[in-house]
Design an enzyme around this catalytic site. Sequence first.
Site, mmCIF file in Angstrom:
data_model
loop_
_atom_site.group_PDB
_atom_site.id
_atom_site.type_symbol
_atom_site.label_atom_id
_atom_site.label_comp_id
_atom_site.label_asym_id
_atom_site.label_seq_id
_atom_site.Cartn_x
_atom_site.Cartn_y
_atom_site.Cartn_z
ATOM 1 N N ARG A 1 56.401 15.701 41.522
ATOM 2 C CA ARG A 1 55.703 15.414 40.270
ATOM 3 C C ARG A 1 56.737 14.958 39.241
ATOM 4 N NH1 ARG A 1 51.780 15.253 42.877
ATOM 5 N NH2 ARG A 1 49.781 16.344 42.600
ATOM 6 N N GLU B 1 51.938 8.412 34.003
ATOM 7 C CA GLU B 1 51.762 7.412 35.057
ATOM 8 C C GLU B 1 50.595 6.508 34.682
ATOM 9 O OE1 GLU B 1 53.342 10.067 38.869
ATOM 10 O OE2 GLU B 1 51.190 9.657 38.650
ATOM 11 N N HIS C 1 53.114 6.212 42.610
ATOM 12 C CA HIS C 1 52.571 7.465 43.139
ATOM 13 C C HIS C 1 51.721 7.182 44.382
ATOM 14 C CE1 HIS C 1 51.335 11.804 41.886
ATOM 15 N NE2 HIS C 1 51.419 11.684 43.205
#
Length: 271
Positions: A189, A218, A237
Site C-alpha cells: 500500500r 492513486e 496498482h
Amino acid sequence: MWYHKPVINEELLQSLPNLKIVASSGVGIDHLDLKLLSSYGVKLSNTPFIVSTDTADMGMALMLASSRRLVEGYQMAVSPNTEYFPADWLGDELSGATLGIVGMGTIGYKVAERAKAFEMKILYHNQNQRNKEEESAVGAIYCKKIDALLQQSDFVLLSVNLTPQTHKLIGKRELELMKPTATLINISRGLVVDQDALVEALQTKVIKAAALDVTYPEPLPRDHPLLKLKNVIITPHIGSATRKTRRLMMENMIESIQAGLTGLPIPNEVL
C-alpha cells in the site's frame, strides 16, 4: 466492493438495515471500519489467496524492470532523437543480488520462491519467523530487526498489510539505512512509505531507485515530483490485474455473498 467502492460508512449502513455481508475484492481491508461493520452485525469477506501469485509476479516484474532500466530503455529505443545506443548505458544484475522482503506472508513468500530461481540471497523481516522448513525451501534468512535487512539489501520489497504499525513504516531514517545503490519496491500500500521522504531520498541519491505499484493518492496529482524522476517506475496498482485472477476474485466474492445470505460458513471471512 470493487476498487473500494461504494464507501461503507454509517450513512450507508443505516440506509441498508437488512445488509448481511460486505464482500471486498483483494486482500487489503485498510479502507474498511471493522468495528463499524461489526456494530451493525454485518460480516466481511475478502479474496486474500487468489491475488498472491499475480502480485508476486508483479513484484518480480518491477524488480527486473527497475534493475535493467526497461522503461528508460524503451524510451531510448523508440525516441525520434535516438541516433545510436550508447555502450555505457548499463543496468544492474538481479542474479546474485540480495533481496530483502519486508512482510513474509503469502505474497512475500511467493516472491521469495521466484527470487530463489534468480539465485538471489534472500533476507526477510516479518512479525513472526517462518518455520525452518519454509526458510530452507527458499534459502531465506530471518532478520528480527528491519534495520539489519535494510542495511544489507540491494532490493527492498514491501509486502505488508497497511495497519497503524506499518503506516509510513519506511521513512527518512529507514531510507538512510539503505545502500545508496539500493532499490525500493512497493507492492503493498502507498501509505507504507513516507512519500515525501522517498522523493527526497531519490532526488539526493540516498537510494538509487524505486519501483511502485502503489502510491497515495492513486493516481498521483499530475504535477507530483515522483512522476518526473527518471529513477522511478510507477504502475497503476495492477498487482492482481490479470483476466484469470480478476474473474476468480469475483467468483470468490459471489461464493461469500451466497454463504452470508444463507447462513452458511463464509469463505475468507475477515474476523
